[in-house]
Write a protein that holds these residues in place. Structure first.
Motif, short mmCIF file in Angstrom:
data_model
loop_
_atom_site.label_atom_id
_atom_site.label_comp_id
_atom_site.label_asym_id
_atom_site.label_seq_id
_atom_site.Cartn_x
_atom_site.Cartn_y
_atom_site.Cartn_z
N ASP A 36 109.06 21.14 -39.83
CA ASP A 36 110.51 21.32 -39.80
C ASP A 36 111.04 21.59 -41.21
OD1 ASP A 36 113.05 21.15 -38.23
OD2 ASP A 36 113.43 19.49 -39.63
N ALA A 37 110.54 20.87 -42.19
CA ALA A 37 110.97 21.06 -43.57
C ALA A 37 110.57 22.44 -44.11
CB ALA A 37 110.37 19.97 -44.47
N TRP A 38 109.51 23.01 -43.57
CA TRP A 38 109.03 24.32 -44.00
C TRP A 38 109.68 25.48 -43.26
CZ3 TRP A 38 103.12 22.90 -43.78
CH2 TRP A 38 102.80 22.06 -44.86
N GLY A 39 110.64 25.19 -42.38
CA GLY A 39 111.36 26.26 -41.69
C GLY A 39 110.91 26.53 -40.28
N ILE A 40 110.08 25.67 -39.73
CA ILE A 40 109.68 25.78 -38.32
C ILE A 40 110.35 24.61 -37.60
CG2 ILE A 40 107.75 25.87 -36.70
CD1 ILE A 40 105.99 26.68 -39.09
N PRO A 41 111.55 24.84 -37.04
CA PRO A 41 112.38 23.73 -36.57
C PRO A 41 111.84 23.02 -35.33
CG PRO A 41 113.40 25.84 -36.05
CD PRO A 41 112.19 26.14 -36.87
N HIS A 42 112.14 21.72 -35.28
CA HIS A 42 111.82 20.93 -34.09
C HIS A 42 112.33 21.65 -32.85
CE1 HIS A 42 110.41 17.21 -35.95
NE2 HIS A 42 111.34 17.39 -36.87
N GLY A 43 111.56 21.66 -31.81
CA GLY A 43 111.98 22.28 -30.56
C GLY A 43 111.65 23.75 -30.43
N SER A 44 111.26 24.40 -31.52
CA SER A 44 110.87 25.81 -31.42
C SER A 44 109.47 25.89 -30.83
CB SER A 44 110.91 26.49 -32.79
OG SER A 44 109.89 25.97 -33.63
N ASP A 45 109.15 27.04 -30.24
CA ASP A 45 107.82 27.21 -29.65
C ASP A 45 106.71 27.00 -30.68
OD1 ASP A 45 108.89 27.71 -27.15
OD2 ASP A 45 108.70 29.89 -27.31
N ALA A 46 106.88 27.59 -31.86
CA ALA A 46 105.86 27.47 -32.90
C ALA A 46 105.67 26.01 -33.32
CB ALA A 46 106.22 28.33 -34.11
N HIS A 47 106.76 25.28 -33.47
CA HIS A 47 106.69 23.87 -33.85
C HIS A 47 105.94 23.07 -32.79
CE1 HIS A 47 108.04 19.73 -34.52
NE2 HIS A 47 108.21 20.09 -35.78
N ASP A 48 106.30 23.30 -31.53
CA ASP A 48 105.67 22.56 -30.44
C ASP A 48 104.17 22.86 -30.35
OD1 ASP A 48 108.15 21.52 -29.90
OD2 ASP A 48 108.50 22.75 -28.11
N VAL A 49 103.79 24.12 -30.53
CA VAL A 49 102.38 24.51 -30.45
C VAL A 49 101.58 23.88 -31.58
CG1 VAL A 49 100.80 26.47 -30.77
CG2 VAL A 49 102.68 26.64 -29.14
N VAL A 50 102.05 24.01 -32.80
CA VAL A 50 101.29 23.47 -33.94
C VAL A 50 101.22 21.94 -33.85
CG1 VAL A 50 101.16 23.27 -36.45
CG2 VAL A 50 101.80 25.44 -35.41
N THR A 51 102.31 21.32 -33.44
CA THR A 51 102.32 19.86 -33.32
C THR A 51 101.35 19.39 -32.24
OG1 THR A 51 104.59 19.77 -34.11
CG2 THR A 51 103.77 17.83 -32.96
N LEU A 52 101.30 20.10 -31.12
CA LEU A 52 100.36 19.74 -30.05
C LEU A 52 98.91 19.91 -30.52
CD1 LEU A 52 99.71 18.88 -27.19
CD2 LEU A 52 100.01 21.26 -26.47
N ILE A 53 98.64 20.98 -31.23
CA ILE A 53 97.28 21.19 -31.74
C ILE A 53 96.91 20.09 -32.73
CG2 ILE A 53 95.85 22.70 -33.18
CD1 ILE A 53 97.30 25.08 -31.79
N ALA A 54 97.84 19.76 -33.64
CA ALA A 54 97.59 18.68 -34.59
C ALA A 54 97.31 17.37 -33.85
CB ALA A 54 98.77 18.51 -35.53
#
Length: 148
Positions: A36-54
């Motif tokens: 989120d701090a790097w510009g990939i906001p909470h709730g966005s598809d990219a955020h959700d995908v990377v967070t799930l993978i992590a």
């Protein structure tokens, strides 16, 4: 006189976590906050995908890569120039390499995490621990536009 732009910074977050379910949850939450701090906001598809993978990679490190008294390490990097986010999770069990489950285990004992990683990541893999010593690093890369 031509003005040149300063080079874009590759974002980097690295931390060790206890090899416990609590450590895995904390790793996921800190990765989500950093994205989120790097510009990939909470709730966005990219955020959700990377967070799930992590989350999946950290859970696997705790479940399958745990050695009593040893932590696992997370390295999250994001390159604004390419829009690529990379998550690396290193544990100390080099003899237990990840593999995709071809079927759901009869005992219901997991087996779906790497299928999610395979489906969601652009690339993923496993390599020997780069810092020497026992262990392995499981990594995944995703495209995530919007990095700043």
């Amino acid at each position: 006189m031509t003005a040149t732009q300063p080079p874009l910074t590759v974002h980097r977050f690295a931390m060790c976590f206890s090899s416990t379910p609590r450590g895995a949850r904390l790793a996921r939450r800190l990765c989500a906050k950093r994205l989120d701090a790097w510009g990939i906001p909470h709730g966005s598809d990219a955020h959700d995908v990377v967070t799930l993978i992590a989350s999946e990679l950290c859970a696997n490190a705790v479940r399958h890569g745990r050695v009593a008294g040893r932590d696992f390490h997370v390295l999250l990097t994001a390159d604004p120039a390419t829009g690529t986010v990379r998550i690396e999770v290193t544990d100390t069990r080099g003899e237990r390499l990840p593999r995709l489950a071809t079927a759901v285990p009869e005992d219901g004992d997991g087996g779906r995490g790497l299928l999610l990683v395979e489906a969601l990541a652009d690339r993923w893999g496993c390599s020997p621990r780069s810092t020497g010593g026992p262990g392995k690093t499981v990594w995944a890369e995703c495209t995530a536009h919007g990095l700043t």
